[in-house]
Scaffold this active site. Structure first.
Site, PDB file in Angstrom:
ATOM      1  N   GLU A  96       0.507  -1.166  -0.297  1.00 36.79           N
ATOM      2  CA  GLU A  96       0.362   0.161  -0.324  1.00 36.79           C
ATOM      3  C   GLU A  96       1.038   0.670   0.694  1.00 36.79           C
ATOM      4  O   GLU A  96       0.447   2.039  -0.649  1.00 36.79           O
ATOM      5  CB  GLU A  96      -0.518  -0.500   1.019  1.00 36.79           C
ATOM      6  CG  GLU A  96      -1.910  -0.972   0.858  1.00 36.79           C
ATOM      7  CD  GLU A  96      -1.691  -2.344   2.195  1.00 36.79           C
ATOM      8  OE1 GLU A  96      -0.647  -2.441   1.433  1.00 36.79           O
ATOM      9  OE2 GLU A  96      -2.940  -3.113   1.675  1.00 36.79           O
ATOM     10  N   TRP A 122       2.873  -8.126  -2.870  1.00 36.03           N
ATOM     11  CA  TRP A 122       2.327  -7.931  -1.388  1.00 36.03           C
ATOM     12  C   TRP A 122       0.908  -7.214  -1.211  1.00 36.03           C
ATOM     13  O   TRP A 122       1.123  -6.413  -1.175  1.00 36.03           O
ATOM     14  CB  TRP A 122       3.215  -8.009  -0.422  1.00 36.03           C
ATOM     15  CG  TRP A 122       3.422  -8.229   1.108  1.00 36.03           C
ATOM     16  CD1 TRP A 122       2.048  -8.518   1.810  1.00 36.03           C
ATOM     17  CD2 TRP A 122       3.931  -7.541   2.280  1.00 36.03           C
ATOM     18  NE1 TRP A 122       2.135  -8.418   3.228  1.00 36.03           N
ATOM     19  CE2 TRP A 122       3.469  -7.544   3.570  1.00 36.03           C
ATOM     20  CE3 TRP A 122       4.978  -6.785   2.073  1.00 36.03           C
ATOM     21  CZ2 TRP A 122       3.193  -7.311   4.684  1.00 36.03           C
ATOM     22  CZ3 TRP A 122       5.348  -5.920   3.641  1.00 36.03           C
ATOM     23  CH2 TRP A 122       4.543  -6.216   4.391  1.00 36.03           C
ATOM     24  N   SER A 123       0.091  -7.487  -0.314  1.00 34.12           N
ATOM     25  CA  SER A 123      -0.972  -7.288  -0.094  1.00 34.12           C
ATOM     26  C   SER A 123      -2.058  -6.396  -1.222  1.00 34.12           C
ATOM     27  O   SER A 123      -2.385  -7.081  -2.313  1.00 34.12           O
ATOM     28  CB  SER A 123      -0.436  -5.865   0.862  1.00 34.12           C
ATOM     29  OG  SER A 123      -1.486  -5.315   1.968  1.00 34.12           O
ATOM     30  N   LEU A 124      -1.829  -4.818  -0.776  1.00 35.37           N
ATOM     31  CA  LEU A 124      -1.776  -4.798  -2.493  1.00 35.37           C
ATOM     32  C   LEU A 124      -1.338  -4.288  -3.773  1.00 35.37           C
ATOM     33  O   LEU A 124      -1.922  -5.202  -5.101  1.00 35.37           O
ATOM     34  CB  LEU A 124      -1.936  -2.363  -2.496  1.00 35.37           C
ATOM     35  CG  LEU A 124      -2.459  -1.876  -4.026  1.00 35.37           C
ATOM     36  CD1 LEU A 124      -4.285  -2.464  -4.137  1.00 35.37           C
ATOM     37  CD2 LEU A 124      -2.553  -0.334  -4.319  1.00 35.37           C
TER      38      LEU A 124
END
Length: 305
Positions: free
Chosen positions: A84, A147-149
């Site tokens: 993010e 990873w993540s977003l």
């Protein structure tokens, strides 16, 4: 360590982002030389770093869109897309768990320098990253990690590459789900306060981040919330390797089922559940689990090249 060879890589010896910032600070205090973390990425051993200092090389920005973590090696690179906050330094620890012949690059969000225009949409961001990737590797097969977003963006990169006839040999994502679900989990449905954002981001990156950079990352995070609201994850024809956390980061944290990805894939979904939280994915103990799995996949594609 008791002994370090002049040609030993800082990252192969176990160096991570927090140790890297400490090393750069010690060099500044001892030698009165200003280096950036990117300098350390590109010259990770004593011989290379001392040569860089002796030659008076200009310190390179650690906030450029494409940054090498390990630029050498005979395999096709692994391209790691930022979470993010837009910073890609969290992937440093992977180098210790991947073969020395495995180049690793990270892609970072535009705007980290506090001046560049922010991405207008997720598809535009993915197209921008594809251009950066192809400056290093013009043709596939490609290896992508997010990873993540960053996982949502990596999947969109794979989709766009597929549309132009390019193959993605590895699409691996860390605790990421289709954007329709992930958007609800990104710091809640509304933008969080700056102080909360700063705390969460520094926990995610395992290192202190200067105030000016945190403010840039906060603006990037707000932009990510805006552009993900207008985006829908597309269908991808290949396989997906998913690492999923099993421990909620907070009481109200979203914990989707792994098969949430299946409607977005034509290929196989391989899931590895890990006893950690979303924020722990780049912790050293967790990388000891993730790294060998990634290495096994990358070594297979390396044999096929």
């Amino acid at each position: 360590m008791e002994k370090v060879g002049r040609g030993d890589s800082f990252f192969d010896l176990g160096g991570h982002s927090l140790l890297a910032t400490r090393l750069i600070r010690r060099i500044r205090e001892t030698l009165d030389v200003e280096l950036s973390i990117r300098d350390l990425f590109e010259a990770p051993c004593v011989t290379e770093l001392s040569r860089h200092i002796a030659e008076g090389g200009d310190s390179k920005s650690p906030y450029q869109v494409l940054m090498p973590i390990r630029a050498t090696g005979g395999r096709h690179p692994l391209f790691c897309i930022h979470p993010e906050g837009g910073l890609g330094w969290s992937y440093i620890g992977l180098a210790l768990h991947l073969d020395h012949e495995q180049p690793i690059y990270t892609l970072q969000a535009r705007g980290l320098d506090g001046m560049s225009e922010l991405a207008p949409s997720i598809p535009d961001m993915a197209a921008d990253y594809i251009e950066q990737i192809r400056s290093i590797q013009p043709n596939g097969p490609y290896h992508l990690l997010g990873w993540s977003l960053g996982g949502v963006i990596a999947q969109e990169v794979a989709v766009q590459l597929e549309r132009v006839g390019e193959k993605t040999a590895l699409l691996a994502i860390l605790d990421t789900f289709p954007i329709e679900i992930l958007h609800e989990a990104m710091f809640g449905k509304q933008a969080c306060a700056y102080d909360l954002f700063a705390r969460v981001v520094q926990e995610m990156y395992l290192m202190p981040i200067e105030e000016a950079r945190l403010k840039s990352m906060y603006l990037i995070g707000l932009n990510h919330m805006k552009i993900t609201a207008a985006f829908s994850s597309s269908h991808y024809g290949g396989d997906l390797l998913l690492f999923r956390s099993l421990i909620p980061y907070a009481e109200d944290a979203l914990m989707p089922e792994a098969d949430t990805w299946q409607p977005y894939l034509s290929g196989q979904l391989e899931v590895h559940d890990i006893e950690c939280t979303h924020m722990d994915m780049m912790q050293r103990d967790v990388l000891k689990i993730i790294g060998p799995v990634l290495e096994s996949k990358l070594s297979v594609t390396a044999v096929k090249q």
